[in-house]
Design an enzyme around this catalytic site. Structure first.
Site, PDB file in Angstrom:
ATOM      1  N   LYS A 117       0.818  -1.214   0.000  1.00 33.15           N
ATOM      2  CA  LYS A 117       0.000   0.000   0.000  1.00 33.15           C
ATOM      3  C   LYS A 117       0.848   1.260   0.000  1.00 33.15           C
ATOM      4  O   LYS A 117       0.480   2.264  -0.601  1.00 33.15           O
ATOM      5  CB  LYS A 117      -0.919   0.018   1.222  1.00 33.15           C
ATOM      6  CG  LYS A 117      -2.130  -0.872   1.072  1.00 33.15           C
ATOM      7  CD  LYS A 117      -3.190  -0.449   2.063  1.00 33.15           C
ATOM      8  CE  LYS A 117      -4.474  -1.223   1.862  1.00 33.15           C
ATOM      9  NZ  LYS A 117      -5.466  -0.903   2.885  1.00 33.15           N
ATOM     10  N   LYS A 205      -5.251  -9.403  -7.048  1.00 35.47           N
ATOM     11  CA  LYS A 205      -6.521  -9.720  -6.382  1.00 35.47           C
ATOM     12  C   LYS A 205      -7.582  -8.671  -6.726  1.00 35.47           C
ATOM     13  O   LYS A 205      -7.251  -7.510  -7.015  1.00 35.47           O
ATOM     14  CB  LYS A 205      -6.335  -9.865  -4.869  1.00 35.47           C
ATOM     15  CG  LYS A 205      -6.183  -8.595  -4.111  1.00 35.47           C
ATOM     16  CD  LYS A 205      -6.280  -8.808  -2.596  1.00 35.47           C
ATOM     17  CE  LYS A 205      -6.146  -7.441  -1.940  1.00 35.47           C
ATOM     18  NZ  LYS A 205      -6.220  -7.421  -0.511  1.00 35.47           N
ATOM     19  N   LYS A 208     -11.032  -3.092  -4.138  1.00 33.86           N
ATOM     20  CA  LYS A 208     -11.831  -1.876  -4.266  1.00 33.86           C
ATOM     21  C   LYS A 208     -11.013  -0.731  -4.843  1.00 33.86           C
ATOM     22  O   LYS A 208     -11.559   0.216  -5.392  1.00 33.86           O
ATOM     23  CB  LYS A 208     -12.420  -1.384  -2.941  1.00 33.86           C
ATOM     24  CG  LYS A 208     -12.295  -2.233  -1.700  1.00 33.86           C
ATOM     25  CD  LYS A 208     -13.095  -1.616  -0.558  1.00 33.86           C
ATOM     26  CE  LYS A 208     -12.625  -1.909   0.850  1.00 33.86           C
ATOM     27  NZ  LYS A 208     -12.601  -3.215   1.359  1.00 33.86           N
TER      28      LYS A 208
HETATM   29  P1  TYM Z   1     -10.645  -5.488   3.549  1.00 38.50           P
HETATM   30  O1  TYM Z   1     -11.584  -4.391   3.834  1.00 38.50           O
HETATM   31  O2  TYM Z   1      -9.534  -5.273   2.582  1.00 38.50           O
HETATM   32  O3  TYM Z   1     -11.421  -6.766   3.044  1.00 38.50           O
HETATM   33  C1  TYM Z   1     -12.543  -7.265   3.741  1.00 38.50           C
HETATM   34  C2  TYM Z   1     -12.603  -8.778   3.665  1.00 38.50           C
HETATM   35  O4  TYM Z   1     -12.716  -9.189   2.303  1.00 38.50           O
HETATM   36  C3  TYM Z   1     -11.675 -10.116   1.994  1.00 38.50           C
HETATM   37  N1  TYM Z   1     -11.256  -9.878   0.606  1.00 38.50           N
HETATM   38  C4  TYM Z   1     -11.146 -10.843  -0.308  1.00 38.50           C
HETATM   39  N2  TYM Z   1     -11.374 -12.171  -0.253  1.00 38.50           N
HETATM   40  C5  TYM Z   1     -11.186 -12.889  -1.388  1.00 38.50           C
HETATM   41  N3  TYM Z   1     -10.772 -12.323  -2.566  1.00 38.50           N
HETATM   42  C6  TYM Z   1     -10.537 -11.001  -2.667  1.00 38.50           C
HETATM   43  N4  TYM Z   1     -10.155 -10.451  -3.816  1.00 38.50           N
HETATM   44  C7  TYM Z   1     -10.719 -10.192  -1.505  1.00 38.50           C
HETATM   45  N5  TYM Z   1     -10.570  -8.854  -1.248  1.00 38.50           N
HETATM   46  C8  TYM Z   1     -10.911  -8.680   0.050  1.00 38.50           C
HETATM   47  C9  TYM Z   1     -10.555  -9.797   2.977  1.00 38.50           C
HETATM   48  O5  TYM Z   1      -9.698 -10.901   3.158  1.00 38.50           O
HETATM   49  C10 TYM Z   1     -11.332  -9.451   4.216  1.00 38.50           C
HETATM   50  O6  TYM Z   1     -11.709 -10.620   4.928  1.00 38.50           O
HETATM   51  N6  TYM Z   1      -7.684  -5.483   7.517  1.00 38.50           N
HETATM   52  C11 TYM Z   1      -8.991  -5.908   7.060  1.00 38.50           C
HETATM   53  C12 TYM Z   1     -10.134  -5.307   7.847  1.00 38.50           C
HETATM   54  C13 TYM Z   1     -10.048  -5.538   9.304  1.00 38.50           C
HETATM   55  C14 TYM Z   1     -10.249  -6.766   9.980  1.00 38.50           C
HETATM   56  C15 TYM Z   1     -10.066  -6.478  11.367  1.00 38.50           C
HETATM   57  C16 TYM Z   1     -10.574  -8.049   9.558  1.00 38.50           C
HETATM   58  C17 TYM Z   1      -9.753  -4.597  10.231  1.00 38.50           C
HETATM   59  N7  TYM Z   1      -9.756  -5.158  11.484  1.00 38.50           N
HETATM   60  C18 TYM Z   1     -10.199  -7.464  12.326  1.00 38.50           C
HETATM   61  C19 TYM Z   1     -10.697  -9.049  10.523  1.00 38.50           C
HETATM   62  C20 TYM Z   1     -10.511  -8.745  11.899  1.00 38.50           C
HETATM   63  C21 TYM Z   1      -9.118  -5.463   5.610  1.00 38.50           C
HETATM   64  O7  TYM Z   1      -8.471  -4.576   5.168  1.00 38.50           O
HETATM   65  O8  TYM Z   1     -10.063  -6.075   4.923  1.00 38.50           O
END
Ligand code: TYM
Length: 342
Positions: A117, A205, A208
Site C-alpha cells: 500500500k 486480487k 476496491k
Molecule cells: P478489507 O476491507 O480489505 O477486506 C474485507 C474482507 O474481504 C476479503 N477480501 C477478499 N477475499 C477474497 N478475494 C478477494 N479479492 C478479496 N478482497 C478482500 C478480505 O480478506 C477481508 O476478509 N484489515 C482488514 C479489515 C479488518 C479486519 C479487522 C478483519 C480490520 N480489522 C479485524 C478481521 C478482523 C481489511 O483490510 O479487509
C-alpha cells in the site's frame, strides 16, 4: 502462548474504503452470514482503518452506511449478529495503544500489505498505515474473539494478532488472558473464494482500489452490468481442461472457474466435468447467469436499504452499545494488568 479457556466468539471487519465487491462477498461476507446462526458473532465497519489513507469525510460516511447495507442485504441480521462502526467503540483505540507497546518494530517491518500500500514512497505514508495491523489485533482481542473469518490476504495480519496476544500473555504472566485467534479462510464451500482475482488480470486480487471499473463485480451491479463485465473478463483462447490440474498457469481461467465453483457450491472437478472441452464462449454466459442469480438480488436489497439511512444508523448505534458492553470490561482488566491506576 495461551491457555485461554473462554467461549468461541467470531469477529471480523471490512474497511469502509470503497464499494463491496465479489471478493469481499466470497472471501468474507458470505462466511459471516453462515456463521451468525452457529456462534456469537461481531461484524464491524473498519472506519478507523479506512482513514489510514485519505478519505473524503462525506464519502466515508456514505461508504460506512454502504457496507452496513451490504452486510444486511447479503443476509446478516443485526438482531442476531452485532454490527457496528469501529469508531463508535472507543475500546478498540485504547487497546491498540497498549498493543503498540507490545508489538515489535521488526514484526511490523515484515507486513507485506504495508509495503504494497505504501509503495515506493513509504516515507510519506501515514503512521496509522504502518501500525494498521496492531489496531486489527486490538479489534479482535478486545472481544477475546477466537475465530476470524477472512480472505487469504489477511493471513499475515492474523499471525501478528496471535503474536501480540501471546506476547501480552507471556509478558504479564497471564497465560489464559487472551486467546490466540484462528483465521477461518476456507469457507463452508471449501478453498474457492479465499482469493478472488481481478477480472482484468488474473495475477492481481480483486480490489476496491483497482482503477479499472471492469476489474470488479460490485454487489451494487445490476444484471446488465454483471453480464457485461463477465463478457469482457480477460480469458484465453483455449478450451477449458477436463481436470483442475489443467488450470495451472492459466490464471484468468482458474479465477473464472473459481468464481463458478464458489457460487455453485460444486467442486472445481465437478465444474470441469460439465465444462471441460468447452471454450469461454460457452462458459462465460453460464458464469454470467450464475453470478446474476446469486448477486443481483443482493444488489436490489442493498439499494433499498441504502435509501433508509435512518434505519441503518439506528441499527449500528444499537450494535455499538452491545459491542461496548463486551469490550469495555476487557479494556478495564487490561489496564489493571498493565498497572494503570483504576
Ligand atoms: P478489507 O476491507 O480489505 O477486506 C474485507 C474482507 O474481504 C476479503 N477480501 C477478499 N477475499 C477474497 N478475494 C478477494 N479479492 C478479496 N478482497 C478482500 C478480505 O480478506 C477481508 O476478509 N484489515 C482488514 C479489515 C479488518 C479486519 C479487522 C478483519 C480490520 N480489522 C479485524 C478481521 C478482523 C481489511 O483490510 O479487509
Amino acid at each position: 502462548m495461551s491457555d485461554y479457556q473462554g467461549p468461541m466468539r467470531v469477529l471480523s471487519g471490512i474497511q469502509t474504503s470503497g464499494e463491496m465487491h465479489l471478493g469481499n462477498y466470497l472471501g468474507a461476507i458470505r462466511k459471516f452470514v453462515a456463521l451468525q446462526h452457529q456462534h456469537e458473532c461481531l461484524y464491524f465497519l473498519a472506519d478507523m482503518h479506512a482513514v489510514t489513507v485519505w478519505q473524503d469525510p462525506e464519502q466515508l460516511r456514505r461508504q460506512t452506511l454502504h457496507i452496513a447495507a451490504s452486510f444486511m442485504a447479503a443476509g446478516i441480521d443485526p438482531e442476531t449478529a452485532t454490527v457496528f462502526p469501529q469508531s463508535q467503540v472507543r475500546a478498540h483505540a485504547e487497546l491498540a495503544w497498549i498493543f503498540n507497546c507490545v508489538a515489535r518494530l521488526g514484526w511490523l517491518d515484515r507486513m507485506t500489505q504495508f509495503k504494497d500500500k505504501a509503495g515506493k514512497n513509504a516515507e510519506r505514508a501515514s503512521v496509522g498505515l504502518y501500525t494498521y495491523p496492531v489496531l486489527q489485533a486490538a479489534d479482535i482481542l478486545v472481544y477475546k474473539a477466537t475465530h476470524v473469518p477472512v480472505g487469504e490476504d489477511q493471513k499475515q495480519h492474523l499471525e501478528l494478532s496471535r503474536d501480540i496476544a501471546g506476547k501480552f500473555n507471556h509478558d504479564y504472566e497471564k497465560p489464559d488472558f487472551f486467546p490466540l485467534p484462528e483465521p477461518l479462510i476456507k469457507g463452508e464451500f471449501g478453498e474457492a473464494g479465499a482469493r478472488i482475482m481481478s477480472l482484468r488480470d488474473g495475477s492481481k486480487k480483486m480490489s476496491k482500489s483497482d482503477p479499472s471499473e471492469n476489474a470488479c463485480i460490485f454487489l451494487r451491479d445490476d444484471a446488465d452490468a454483471i453480464a457485461k463485465k463477465i463478457k469482457k473478463a480477460k480469458s484465453d483462447a483455449d478450451a477449458l481442461p477436463s481436470e483442475p490440474d489443467g488450470l495451472e498457469d492459466r490464471p484468468e481461467a482458474k479465477n473464472l472457474v473459481g468464481i463458478y465453483t464458489a457460487l455453485s457450491g460444486k467442486s472445481s472437478a465437478e465444474v470441469l466435468v460439465e465444462f471441460g472441452g468447452q471454450g469461454f464462449g460457452v462458459f462465460k454466459p453460464a458464469l454470467a447467469e450464475l453470478v446474476v442469480e446469486k448477486i443481483a438480488p443482493i444488489g436490489e436489497e442493498l439499494r433499498r436499504l441504502e435509501a433508509d439511512p435512518g434505519y441503518l444508523q439506528g441499527a449500528l448505534r444499537t450494535g455499538a452499545e452491545k459491542a461496548a458492553s463486551i469490550a469495555d470490561p476487557v479494556v478495564r482488566e487490561v489496564k489493571d494488568i498493565v498497572g494503570f491506576l483504576t
